[in-house]
Design a protein around this motif. Structure first.
Motif, PDB file in Angstrom:
ATOM      1  N   ALA A 264       0.834  -1.210   0.000  1.00 35.02           N
ATOM      2  CA  ALA A 264       0.000   0.000   0.000  1.00 35.02           C
ATOM      3  C   ALA A 264       0.868   1.260   0.000  1.00 35.02           C
ATOM      4  CB  ALA A 264      -0.929  -0.014   1.218  1.00 35.02           C
ATOM      5  N   LEU A 265       1.938   1.247   0.768  1.00 38.33           N
ATOM      6  CA  LEU A 265       2.840   2.404   0.797  1.00 38.33           C
ATOM      7  C   LEU A 265       3.518   2.598  -0.553  1.00 38.33           C
ATOM      8  CD1 LEU A 265       4.521   1.924   4.298  1.00 38.33           C
ATOM      9  CD2 LEU A 265       2.834   3.657   3.650  1.00 38.33           C
ATOM     10  N   ALA A 266       3.912   1.496  -1.186  1.00 40.49           N
ATOM     11  CA  ALA A 266       4.542   1.597  -2.505  1.00 40.49           C
ATOM     12  C   ALA A 266       3.593   2.250  -3.502  1.00 40.49           C
ATOM     13  CB  ALA A 266       4.957   0.210  -2.985  1.00 40.49           C
ATOM     14  N   GLU A 267       2.340   1.805  -3.518  1.00 43.26           N
ATOM     15  CA  GLU A 267       1.364   2.380  -4.448  1.00 43.26           C
ATOM     16  C   GLU A 267       1.129   3.859  -4.136  1.00 43.26           C
ATOM     17  OE1 GLU A 267      -3.220   1.682  -6.053  1.00 43.26           O
ATOM     18  OE2 GLU A 267      -2.507   0.623  -4.265  1.00 43.26           O
ATOM     19  N   ARG A 268       1.012   4.187  -2.861  1.00 40.96           N
ATOM     20  CA  ARG A 268       0.708   5.556  -2.454  1.00 40.96           C
ATOM     21  C   ARG A 268       1.805   6.526  -2.898  1.00 40.96           C
ATOM     22  NH1 ARG A 268      -0.151   5.594   3.660  1.00 40.96           N
ATOM     23  NH2 ARG A 268      -1.706   4.084   2.962  1.00 40.96           N
ATOM     24  N   HIS A 269       3.052   6.041  -2.919  1.00 39.14           N
ATOM     25  CA  HIS A 269       4.174   6.950  -3.175  1.00 39.14           C
ATOM     26  C   HIS A 269       4.892   6.650  -4.489  1.00 39.14           C
ATOM     27  CE1 HIS A 269       3.529   8.684   0.745  1.00 39.14           C
ATOM     28  NE2 HIS A 269       3.552   7.478   1.288  1.00 39.14           N
ATOM     29  N   GLY A 270       4.227   5.915  -5.372  1.00 42.47           N
ATOM     30  CA  GLY A 270       4.727   5.725  -6.724  1.00 42.47           C
ATOM     31  C   GLY A 270       5.988   4.903  -6.839  1.00 42.47           C
ATOM     32  N   VAL A 271       6.115   3.878  -6.013  1.00 46.19           N
ATOM     33  CA  VAL A 271       7.310   3.029  -6.007  1.00 46.19           C
ATOM     34  C   VAL A 271       6.934   1.621  -6.441  1.00 46.19           C
ATOM     35  CG1 VAL A 271       9.169   2.103  -4.568  1.00 46.19           C
ATOM     36  CG2 VAL A 271       8.338   4.420  -4.170  1.00 46.19           C
ATOM     37  N   GLN A 272       7.835   0.954  -7.162  1.00 47.39           N
ATOM     38  CA  GLN A 272       7.616  -0.421  -7.624  1.00 47.39           C
ATOM     39  C   GLN A 272       8.124  -1.419  -6.578  1.00 47.39           C
ATOM     40  OE1 GLN A 272       8.540  -0.201 -12.312  1.00 47.39           O
ATOM     41  NE2 GLN A 272      10.253   0.433 -11.031  1.00 47.39           N
ATOM     42  N   VAL A 273       7.540  -2.625  -6.610  1.00 50.80           N
ATOM     43  CA  VAL A 273       7.907  -3.667  -5.640  1.00 50.80           C
ATOM     44  C   VAL A 273       8.346  -4.932  -6.374  1.00 50.80           C
ATOM     45  CG1 VAL A 273       7.047  -5.224  -3.840  1.00 50.80           C
ATOM     46  CG2 VAL A 273       6.359  -2.818  -3.842  1.00 50.80           C
ATOM     47  N   ILE A 274       9.495  -5.451  -5.979  1.00 49.68           N
ATOM     48  CA  ILE A 274       9.912  -6.805  -6.357  1.00 49.68           C
ATOM     49  C   ILE A 274       9.677  -7.667  -5.128  1.00 49.68           C
ATOM     50  CG2 ILE A 274      11.829  -8.292  -7.034  1.00 49.68           C
ATOM     51  CD1 ILE A 274      13.089  -5.839  -8.384  1.00 49.68           C
ATOM     52  N   ALA A 275       8.847  -8.682  -5.243  1.00 47.35           N
ATOM     53  CA  ALA A 275       8.456  -9.504  -4.097  1.00 47.35           C
ATOM     54  C   ALA A 275       9.145 -10.859  -4.163  1.00 47.35           C
ATOM     55  CB  ALA A 275       6.939  -9.688  -4.067  1.00 47.35           C
ATOM     56  N   ASN A 276       9.949 -11.149  -3.136  1.00 45.88           N
ATOM     57  CA  ASN A 276      10.555 -12.477  -3.032  1.00 45.88           C
ATOM     58  C   ASN A 276       9.530 -13.400  -2.379  1.00 45.88           C
ATOM     59  OD1 ASN A 276      13.581 -13.791  -3.110  1.00 45.88           O
ATOM     60  ND2 ASN A 276      12.243 -14.752  -1.611  1.00 45.88           N
ATOM     61  N   VAL A 277       8.851 -14.169  -3.222  1.00 40.18           N
ATOM     62  CA  VAL A 277       7.768 -15.021  -2.738  1.00 40.18           C
ATOM     63  C   VAL A 277       8.197 -16.478  -2.636  1.00 40.18           C
ATOM     64  CG1 VAL A 277       6.797 -15.548  -5.015  1.00 40.18           C
ATOM     65  CG2 VAL A 277       5.272 -15.433  -3.029  1.00 40.18           C
ATOM     66  N   GLY A 278       9.366 -16.797  -3.180  1.00 43.25           N
ATOM     67  CA  GLY A 278       9.816 -18.181  -3.222  1.00 43.25           C
ATOM     68  C   GLY A 278      10.832 -18.491  -2.149  1.00 43.25           C
ATOM     69  N   GLY A 279      11.808 -19.310  -2.513  1.00 36.71           N
ATOM     70  CA  GLY A 279      12.761 -19.814  -1.552  1.00 36.71           C
ATOM     71  C   GLY A 279      13.842 -18.819  -1.183  1.00 36.71           C
ATOM     72  N   THR A 280      14.573 -19.162  -0.146  1.00 35.96           N
ATOM     73  CA  THR A 280      15.755 -18.415   0.276  1.00 35.96           C
ATOM     74  C   THR A 280      16.786 -19.419   0.778  1.00 35.96           C
ATOM     75  OG1 THR A 280      14.471 -16.453   0.880  1.00 35.96           O
ATOM     76  CG2 THR A 280      16.660 -16.651   1.841  1.00 35.96           C
ATOM     77  N   PHE A 281      17.995 -19.303   0.267  1.00 36.03           N
ATOM     78  CA  PHE A 281      19.076 -20.213   0.607  1.00 36.03           C
ATOM     79  C   PHE A 281      18.666 -21.657   0.258  1.00 36.03           C
ATOM     80  CE2 PHE A 281      20.247 -16.873   4.028  1.00 36.03           C
ATOM     81  CZ  PHE A 281      20.695 -16.020   3.048  1.00 36.03           C
TER      82      PHE A 281
END
Length: 710
Positions: free
Chosen positions: A66-83
């Motif tokens: 919501a903050l990203a949308e409000r302030h015109g910023v794009q999001v890359i979402a790490n939804v998968g694995g880590t390490f």
């Protein structure tokens, strides 16, 4: 994809440790956007969202979007694995307590470890897979329509999990059965060190070590190959889960580093971490600027080894992590840091190699556990630092010229370097010499850069796919391991008119480390016109006047010309005509001692002459820089869709200097740079770059300025 050049940093929510309080997030995102940064990366961490099975709380992730949308910023979402985990770093505790998922077994015969605060689950457990992939699909469905979403990251810095649990052992045996078909064939392949007999596939176990006292190479090589392919298979599972819910947004991988560029084949865009603090881990003093520039240039060049024509971005990549701020004491790197201009100069080296996105680690530091107070772009309290302001200026330049940077492609190179792929690296590891010889390609890469000759970095897969089309010269750094298939590619290249340059030891063994009795093996002795029948210790300091290292390959002339000999009269450099082309063999390692100054002059002179005979000329000349400081200047070419060239020049030095750049036959135009357009003056094909410390400049070259073949 995007018409903006993604520039930013990783921000909350994070995957591990405590992040800054929720009530401070909006101020931070406002500040981030105000700096000119347009993207941040966040983690969707399963263990934090679903702490009790079936009860999911996405509130923190919702707030970040919501903050990203409000302030015109794009999001890359790490939804998968880590390490080595399928989703996030830490799986939810209920998978162990309620689902009884399999913990990682670190050694053969070891039982399940006692549950500790931190648990590790085996990604081969079907129950774990089912639960993790279900969560991934649900998270993607939740955010796939969000206007701030830019891309999905499928796996953050994927590690190989070498587990010895029943699930992994069953997969390994099925993999072996697919490879060998019968137990007799497996036993024949594995019986090089000692004879083997198995009565059933259930008796087959991995060999976790190899070497003189630990067993033969073949079983270990198969185990290592399986583990790496198994990791790739797990990424495909995650990728399929993401794409089953959203095909509209690109899927990124996120490699541990450019050395892993070729491990996956199903992402839309290759992403990577590129850290250089770690190049200095064992040293008490800082490396020189030139050494760091070379390390950065070589590390980033390796991303070309992952190029694949069927991706959305076939030959470009995103840098998803690189240092944003200083490290005080974690990771035994005390203290390490870059100046603001140095970090921007580093990032422009990434761009010069095709980076189409730049994210730093970390916007604000964690506040607990490892990395608390470390790697931060802004101050610990969120206040703007000088390095944040510098990064914002870089972001503004890249975004203003996004149309050029997002459409540039690798400039078609006339010289290629054969770099060791995963299979060859495993062989170096099996022979316990990986640290000494595996990166000799970096020295050849540096020598060509010092000559102003761009080179394409290729691996075996790319050679077999036809990547040598249009290449005039191929250089093979010390490469003992050559099989018949690669030998056939090399023979056709030379017979068709190409120049092949190799250094010894060359083609002494196949890809199972079985020694060829006649070397160079697989028929390559006829290509080089010499038979090498022995390998001895180098008795002198040079090979044909070029500083050499370790070995002297002893050979019999079989039609070649001897250009230079060792003191004992045996050939040092041989040249042979084969078909329409030529093959040059250095009978020692001539790249290991290469340096930009005088120690490298003899190799550069030889290389320049050989390449000129093949019709290859330098694309640029650098003047006004002392020979010993030449490695501090990085100049890289990219091709633009309209036929022009995009050139990035970086003075990776704390010293200001006046650099002369000459582009024969070209009409340069200054696009801009760290110190503005006025830092560069153009006269004909020459550019005078008044380069301050860690300055960079971007130029375009007219279409008729491309180097003429021959």
């Amino acid at each position: 994809m995007t018409s903006r050049f993604p520039v930013g940093a990783t921000y909350a929510p994070l995957a591990k440790a405590t992040e800054v309080p929720l009530e401070e997030w909006e101020h931070d995102i406002v500040t981030l956007a105000g700096l000119g940064l347009n993207t941040f990366r966040l983690f969707i961490a399963w263990d934090r969202i679903e702490q009790r099975e079936g009860e999911r709380d996405f509130a923190r992730v919702d707030h970040a979007f919501a903050l990203a949308e409000r302030h015109g910023v794009q999001v890359i979402a790490n939804v998968g694995g880590t390490f080595a985990s399928l989703q996030g770093i830490y799986p939810p505790r209920w998978l162990l307590d309620g689902r009884r998922c399999q913990q990682v077994v670190d050694a053969p015969g070891q039982g399940d470890p006692l549950p500790a605060p931190r648990i590790r689950l085996c990604y081969d457990d079907p129950a774990y897979q089912q639960a993790a992939l279900g969560f991934i699909r649900a998270a993607v469905e939740r955010y796939r329509g969000h206007p701030a979403l830019l891309a999905w990251s499928g796996w953050n810095e994927p590690r190989v999990a070498a587990c010895f649990c029943p699930h992994t052992l069953a997969l390994f045996r099925r993999w072996l059965e697919g490879r060998y078909r019968t137990l007799d064939a497996l036993c024949a392949a594995w019986s090089g060190e000692f004879p083997l007999r198995y009565g059933s596939w259930d008796e087959v176990m991995p060999q976790p070590r190899t070497g003189f006292e630990h067993g033969g190479y073949a079983p270990w090589l198969d185990w290592k190959a399986f583990c790496h392919e198994n990791r790739s298979g797990k990424f495909r599972l995650v990728a399929d889960a993401i794409r089953s819910a959203d095909r509209a947004h690109p899927l990124l991988s996120h490699l541990c580093g450019p050395y892993d560029a070729d491990i996956f084949d199903c992402e839309d865009v290759v992403g990577t971490s590129v850290y250089t603090y770690f190049h200095r881990r064992e040293e008490r003093v800082e490396r020189s600027d030139g050494e760091l520039a070379r390390a950065l240039d070589w590390a980033t060049a390796q991303m070309a080894l992952g190029n694949r024509p069927d991706r959305q971005l076939p030959d470009a990549f995103w840098v998803l992590e690189t240092e944003a701020g200083p490290v005080s004491w974690v990771h035994n790197l005390m203290p390490r840091g870059y100046s603001p201009r140095q970090m921007n100069a580093r990032d422009m080296i990434f761009v010069a190699h095709g980076a189409r996105g730049l994210l730093r680690w970390l916007y604000r530091s964690r506040i607990s556990d490892a990395q608390a107070g470390e790697f931060n772009l802004v101050g610990w309290d969120g206040s703007v630092t000088a390095r944040a302001q510098e990064f914002g200026r870089l972001a503004g330049f890249l975004d203003a010229h996004a149309g050029l940077f997002l459409t540039s492609r690798p400039a078609p190179a006339e010289v290629a370097l054969l770099a060791p792929g995963a299979e060859v690296k495993r062989l170096f590891e099996a022979e316990d010499c990986a640290g000494k010889y595996a990166d000799l390609a970096s020295r050849w890469h540096a020598a060509l850069a010092d000559l102003g000759i761009p080179s394409a970095l290729l691996n075996d897969r790319q050679l077999h796919a036809g990547a040598l089309a249009g290449v005039k010269a191929l250089i093979v750094p010390m490469r003992p391991y050559v099989d018949a298939a690669l030998a056939a590619v090399l023979e056709r290249f030379v017979a068709g008119g190409g120049l092949l340059i190799a250094e010894s030891p060359f083609a002494t063994k196949d890809l199972r480390a079985v020694h060829w009795r006649h070397t160079p093996g697989a028929g390559l002795a006829a290509v080089f016109g010499v038979q090498v029948y022995d390998l001895d210790r180098l008795a002198e300091d040079a090979c044909g006047g070029i500083p050499a290292f370790d070995f002297q390959a002893v050979g019999r002339v079989q039609g070649c010309t001897v250009d230079a000999a060792f003191a004992d009269g045996t050939p040092a450099i041989t040249v042979n005509r084969h078909g329409a082309g030529r093959a040059v063999l250095f009978h020692s390692i001539v790249s290991a001692r290469y340096a930009a100054g005088d120690p490298g002059a003899a190799l550069r002179a030889r290389l320049l002459a050989d390449l000129a005979a093949a019709g290859v000329r330098p694309w640029h000349r650098v003047e006004g820089v002392a020979a010993g400081s030449a490695d501090e200047v990085v100049v890289r070419h990219r091709a633009l869709p309209d036929g022009r060239r995009l050139v990035v020049a970086v003075n990776f030095s704390r010293c200001a200097r006046s650099i002369g750049l000459d582009f024969p036959g070209a009409r340069p135009c200054v696009l801009g740079g760290s110190d503005g357009e006025r830092a560069c003056t153009v006269a004909g094909s020459q550019v005078r770059f008044a380069a301050g410390p860690y300055a960079w400049a971007v130029l375009t070259l007219s279409a008729d300025g491309a180097p003429r073949p021959g």
